[in-house]
Scaffold this motif. Structure first.
Motif, PDB file in Angstrom:
ATOM      1  N   LEU A  66      13.523  74.867  24.643  1.00 16.37           N
ATOM      2  CA  LEU A  66      12.160  75.384  24.529  1.00 16.37           C
ATOM      3  C   LEU A  66      11.427  74.652  23.410  1.00 16.37           C
ATOM      4  N   GLY A  67      11.529  73.365  23.421  1.00 15.28           N
ATOM      5  CA  GLY A  67      10.972  72.533  22.369  1.00 15.28           C
ATOM      6  C   GLY A  67      12.067  71.683  21.748  1.00 15.28           C
ATOM      7  N   ALA A  68      11.678  70.742  20.966  1.00 21.35           N
ATOM      8  CA  ALA A  68      12.634  69.838  20.348  1.00 21.35           C
ATOM      9  C   ALA A  68      13.509  70.595  19.351  1.00 21.35           C
ATOM     10  N   GLY A  69      14.823  70.605  19.601  1.00 22.31           N
ATOM     11  CA  GLY A  69      15.764  71.235  18.695  1.00 22.31           C
ATOM     12  C   GLY A  69      15.935  72.723  18.884  1.00 22.31           C
ATOM     13  N   HIS A  70      15.373  73.319  19.918  1.00 20.69           N
ATOM     14  CA  HIS A  70      15.490  74.757  20.157  1.00 20.69           C
ATOM     15  C   HIS A  70      16.173  74.950  21.511  1.00 20.69           C
ATOM     16  N   LEU A  71      17.504  75.162  21.482  1.00 19.34           N
ATOM     17  CA  LEU A  71      18.303  75.286  22.691  1.00 19.34           C
ATOM     18  C   LEU A  71      18.607  76.747  22.973  1.00 19.34           C
ATOM     19  N   GLU A  79       2.980  62.038  35.720  1.00 20.60           N
ATOM     20  CA  GLU A  79       2.698  62.708  34.451  1.00 20.60           C
ATOM     21  C   GLU A  79       1.220  62.561  34.114  1.00 20.60           C
ATOM     22  N   LEU A  80       0.607  63.682  33.726  1.00 24.10           N
ATOM     23  CA  LEU A  80      -0.815  63.706  33.399  1.00 24.10           C
ATOM     24  C   LEU A  80      -1.010  63.774  31.891  1.00 24.10           C
ATOM     25  N   VAL A  81      -2.236  63.475  31.466  1.00 26.88           N
ATOM     26  CA  VAL A  81      -2.617  63.547  30.055  1.00 26.88           C
ATOM     27  C   VAL A  81      -3.854  64.427  29.953  1.00 26.88           C
ATOM     28  N   ARG A  82      -3.758  65.455  29.130  1.00 25.78           N
ATOM     29  CA  ARG A  82      -4.879  66.374  28.931  1.00 25.78           C
ATOM     30  C   ARG A  82      -5.660  65.922  27.699  1.00 25.78           C
ATOM     31  N   THR A  83      -6.915  65.552  27.917  1.00 29.99           N
ATOM     32  CA  THR A  83      -7.733  65.004  26.831  1.00 29.99           C
ATOM     33  C   THR A  83      -8.464  66.080  26.045  1.00 29.99           C
ATOM     34  N   ASP A  84      -8.802  67.184  26.650  1.00 30.59           N
ATOM     35  CA  ASP A  84      -9.554  68.242  25.974  1.00 30.59           C
ATOM     36  C   ASP A  84      -8.574  69.186  25.284  1.00 30.59           C
ATOM     37  N   THR A  85      -8.237  68.888  24.033  1.00 28.58           N
ATOM     38  CA  THR A  85      -7.312  69.707  23.251  1.00 28.58           C
ATOM     39  C   THR A  85      -7.983  70.119  21.943  1.00 28.58           C
ATOM     40  N   LEU A  86      -7.411  71.118  21.287  1.00 28.27           N
ATOM     41  CA  LEU A  86      -7.968  71.583  20.019  1.00 28.27           C
ATOM     42  C   LEU A  86      -7.781  70.562  18.912  1.00 28.27           C
ATOM     43  N   ALA A 138      -7.807  67.351  19.352  1.00 24.91           N
ATOM     44  CA  ALA A 138      -8.466  66.111  19.766  1.00 24.91           C
ATOM     45  C   ALA A 138      -7.476  64.992  20.046  1.00 24.91           C
ATOM     46  N   LEU A 139      -6.197  65.326  20.159  1.00 28.69           N
ATOM     47  CA  LEU A 139      -5.184  64.350  20.521  1.00 28.69           C
ATOM     48  C   LEU A 139      -4.752  64.588  21.958  1.00 28.69           C
ATOM     49  N   PRO A 140      -4.614  63.544  22.725  1.00 27.31           N
ATOM     50  CA  PRO A 140      -4.190  63.746  24.120  1.00 27.31           C
ATOM     51  C   PRO A 140      -2.779  64.322  24.182  1.00 27.31           C
ATOM     52  N   ALA A 141      -2.601  65.330  25.053  1.00 25.68           N
ATOM     53  CA  ALA A 141      -1.314  66.004  25.202  1.00 25.68           C
ATOM     54  C   ALA A 141      -0.785  65.754  26.613  1.00 25.68           C
ATOM     55  N   PRO A 142       0.454  65.328  26.724  1.00 25.42           N
ATOM     56  CA  PRO A 142       1.001  65.061  28.064  1.00 25.42           C
ATOM     57  C   PRO A 142       1.344  66.362  28.792  1.00 25.42           C
ATOM     58  N   VAL A 143       1.247  66.319  30.110  1.00 24.58           N
ATOM     59  CA  VAL A 143       1.639  67.418  30.992  1.00 24.58           C
ATOM     60  C   VAL A 143       2.615  66.816  32.003  1.00 24.58           C
ATOM     61  N   GLY A 144       3.915  67.014  31.732  1.00 20.89           N
ATOM     62  CA  GLY A 144       4.923  66.376  32.567  1.00 20.89           C
ATOM     63  C   GLY A 144       5.829  67.307  33.342  1.00 20.89           C
ATOM     64  N   GLY A 150       3.385  68.890  25.688  1.00 18.09           N
ATOM     65  CA  GLY A 150       2.535  68.685  24.528  1.00 18.09           C
ATOM     66  C   GLY A 150       3.188  67.691  23.588  1.00 18.09           C
ATOM     67  N   VAL A 151       2.760  67.746  22.357  1.00 18.06           N
ATOM     68  CA  VAL A 151       3.274  66.858  21.326  1.00 18.06           C
ATOM     69  C   VAL A 151       4.082  67.681  20.324  1.00 18.06           C
ATOM     70  N   ALA A 152       4.753  66.972  19.424  1.00 13.01           N
ATOM     71  CA  ALA A 152       5.538  67.609  18.356  1.00 13.01           C
ATOM     72  C   ALA A 152       6.651  68.452  18.954  1.00 13.01           C
ATOM     73  N   ALA A 153       6.589  69.776  18.807  1.00 10.19           N
ATOM     74  CA  ALA A 153       7.686  70.634  19.225  1.00 10.19           C
ATOM     75  C   ALA A 153       7.841  70.717  20.732  1.00 10.19           C
ATOM     76  N   LEU A 154       6.786  70.478  21.492  1.00  9.33           N
ATOM     77  CA  LEU A 154       6.830  70.620  22.939  1.00  9.33           C
ATOM     78  C   LEU A 154       7.042  69.289  23.659  1.00  9.33           C
ATOM     79  N   THR A 155       7.595  68.329  22.972  1.00  9.29           N
ATOM     80  CA  THR A 155       7.870  67.064  23.652  1.00  9.29           C
ATOM     81  C   THR A 155       9.033  67.167  24.630  1.00  9.29           C
TER      82      THR A 155
END
Length: 579
Positions: free
Chosen positions: A303-308, A89-96, A98-104, A398-403
């Motif tokens: 397709l995101g947390a809680g979206h089946l 699993e990678l972490v993308r540091t260059d985000t809008l 400024a929080l690192p977003a995982p790429v798994g 990503g974070v939030a909905a795309l976890t």
């Protein structure tokens, strides 16, 4: 001169004063050629994988009209993609934000390259020549080859992970410590096992670690046949799930062709960017096929947390970036009968598993309990394979909905196992009865025709006996006489030719008779040795000047000829020229 001679004489005694090498160092020294070749093979496999990813990324970077970074950034991306191909699993540091977003999400097509390289490298390391090079070298020991390839591969992989840590896509070290050795060890183990002819002993040694009750359950009667049948059936069922998911994906892409095309053109305007998007879509096709298989099984995917998204209902998805494969997702709302047709995929997989199990069960004459047990084992193995594929095909983006992005592994496994148990076990029993008893017996067993199971085969087995069996009060039927092998001659024999001489000397014997095998009409179907008899030859045409003219009309010969004909055909054979 004396000093030189004295020193030369003392030299042989010097090595005896040194301490001898330990047995461990001696064994390492003896194995060093094989170990060195294995280390080189592992390092070469890792280097070739990195080079392949680097060539691809640099080619896309060179053709890009607006590169974001220099060659160093492209090489960092290539090392990160190589690690992503191992499941890291990678972490993308260059985000809008400024929080690192995982790429798994690992594209399932990428791990094929490093796994194949390690597999081939291990097979070559087993056949590596030793130091002397005399004759055909013996194969390297399995433990030595496996250890050397894995250590060499991890050495280069660790350096690549350190180098990628300085880029925008940085690997997470816990995943590096787990995924990289796992893929290298599994591929190297498969290579060594194949190079040594796929022996059974390593697999049996793994089974011996299990408890006694489980071991007796696994190693019962016909354990090799049962496990082989279950493994083949589970692989066939997994292939049907995967192929059915691919068909569903293709059908959905065709149905949403306009949306997929617009999203493909919207992402980028340059040809290099479009080639990159196309390459990414091709690498993600196996992931989308697994998502579609999970959709057909029932749980669907997220397709995101809680979206089946499943055949019964589809929740409204969050704001997602335009991507061609995401355009194939069904629209939100309740499911329609067209969505429910996806249930044909698990049903087909269950029938496939049942077919494989029933074919072996009918051949080995298994009882119903053993057939059901093998079908259930195949369903369990197929469910585990699909659960593992579902876990590899999804992950965070990503974070939030795309976890959570993709299918849930345990839900996919349980749903697939339920389908296979519901369809595969009864199907295997029914197909076994079909193969063993025939269509008529199966219909009788199901209640569609009178009779009991087994009557069809019993009637077939005893058909020949019933045909020839007679009752005690039944008279045997007379057999029909066969057709005569020779046609019955007419009552009157043809007259002798006119050019015959009057007589021949009585002392001269008649010419040699031609033996003709014929069927006597009064013998019917008797013994074959009594039905045939030598018949006299037909009167031949005599030409003037023939030396046998006088012999043919000899009186004694003519009497003997007609006497034999009367004995053969009875008094009906009359002749006007008979004496």
């Amino acid at each position: 001169m004396a000093v030189v001679i004295r020193m030369t004489a003392r030299r042989p005694s010097l090595p005896s004063r040194r301490p001898s090498l330990s047995p461990l160092l001696g064994r390492v020294r003896d194995r060093s050629p094989g170990l060195a070749a294995s280390l080189a093979a592992g390092a070469l496999a890792a280097g070739l994988g990195l080079a392949a990813f680097a060539v691809l990324v640099i080619a896309l970077w060179v053709s890009s009209p607006y590169p974001d970074s220099g060659p160093g950034g492209a090489v960092h991306v290539a090392a990160a993609l190589w690690l992503l191909a191992h499941g890291v699993e990678l972490v993308r540091t260059d985000t809008l934000s400024a929080l690192p977003a995982p790429v798994g999400v690992t594209p399932l097509l990428l791990p094929a390259l490093p796994a194949l390289l390690v597999y081939r490298g291990t097979r070559d390391a087993v056949d590596a020549p030793d130091g002397d090079g005399a004759g055909a070298p013996p194969p390297v020991r399995a433990r030595t080859a496996w250890t050397g390839v894995v250590v060499g591969y991890l050495g280069v992989g660790g350096c690549a992970a350190l180098y990628a840590s300085g880029g925008e896509l940085r690997p997470q070290w816990p995943w590096v410590a787990v995924c990289l050795p796992l893929l290298a060890a599994a591929a190297a183990g498969a290579g060594v096992w194949t190079a040594y002819g796929r022996p059974r002993e390593p697999l049996l040694s793994l089974v011996l670690v299990l408890p006694g009750s489980v071991r007796r359950l696994l190693l019962g009667r016909d354990s090799r046949v049962r496990w082989g049948t279950a493994v083949r059936a589970s692989l066939a069922g997994t292939a049907v799930f995967f192929g059915g998911g691919t068909l569903l994906l293709a059908a959905s892409l065709v149905g949403h062709g306009d949306a997929a095309r617009s999203s493909f053109l919207q992402l980028t305007a340059g040809w290099s960017g479009r080639c990159t998007v196309l390459f990414l879509c091709v690498a993600l096709i196996p992931n989308a096929a697994v998502w579609s298989a999970s959709y057909a099984a029932g749980p669907g995917f997220a397709l995101g947390a809680g979206h089946l998204v499943n055949p019964l209902a589809s929740d409204p998805a969050p704001q997602l970036p335009p991507f061609p494969l995401l355009a194939a997702v069904p629209q939100h709302g309740p499911g329609t009968p067209l969505n429910w047709l996806a249930g044909a995929v698990p049903v087909t997989a269950g029938v496939t598993v049942a077919w494989f199990v029933a074919a072996r069960a009918a051949k080995r004459s298994w009882p119903a309990g053993r057939t059901a047990g093998v079908a259930a084992l195949a369903a369990l193995l197929c469910a585990l394979l699909l659960a593992a594929l579902a876990e590899l095909a999804g992950g965070p983006l990503g974070v939030a909905a795309l976890t959570r992005f993709g299918p849930v592994w345990w839900q996919t496994g349980m749903a697939a196992g339920g389908w296979l148990l519901a369809v595969g076990v009864p199907g295997a029993l029914g197909l076994q009865a079909w193969r063993r008893e025939g269509a008529a017996s199966l219909a009788a067993w199901l209640g569609f025709a009178p009779g009991k199971p087994g009557e069809g085969r019993t009637a077939d087995n005893h058909n020949h006996k019933r045909k020839h069996k007679q009752r005690p009060d039944q008279k045997p039927k007379p057999r029909k006489q066969r057709k005569q092998g020779r046609r019955t001659p007419s009552h009157k024999a043809p007259p002798p030719p006119a050019s015959v001489s009057p007589r021949a000397p009585a002392s001269v014997s008649p010419p040699a008779q031609v033996v003709v095998v014929g069927l006597r009409p009064d013998q019917g179907d008797g013994d074959a040795s009594e039905r045939y008899e030598a018949l006299p030859a037909e009167p031949r045409e005599v030409l003037p000047g023939d030396p046998l003219t006088g012999l043919w009309e000899d009186e004694a010969a003519r009497r003997a000829r007609w006497t034999a004909r009367r004995k053969l055909y009875g008094p009906a054979a009359e002749d006007t020229d008979a004496p």
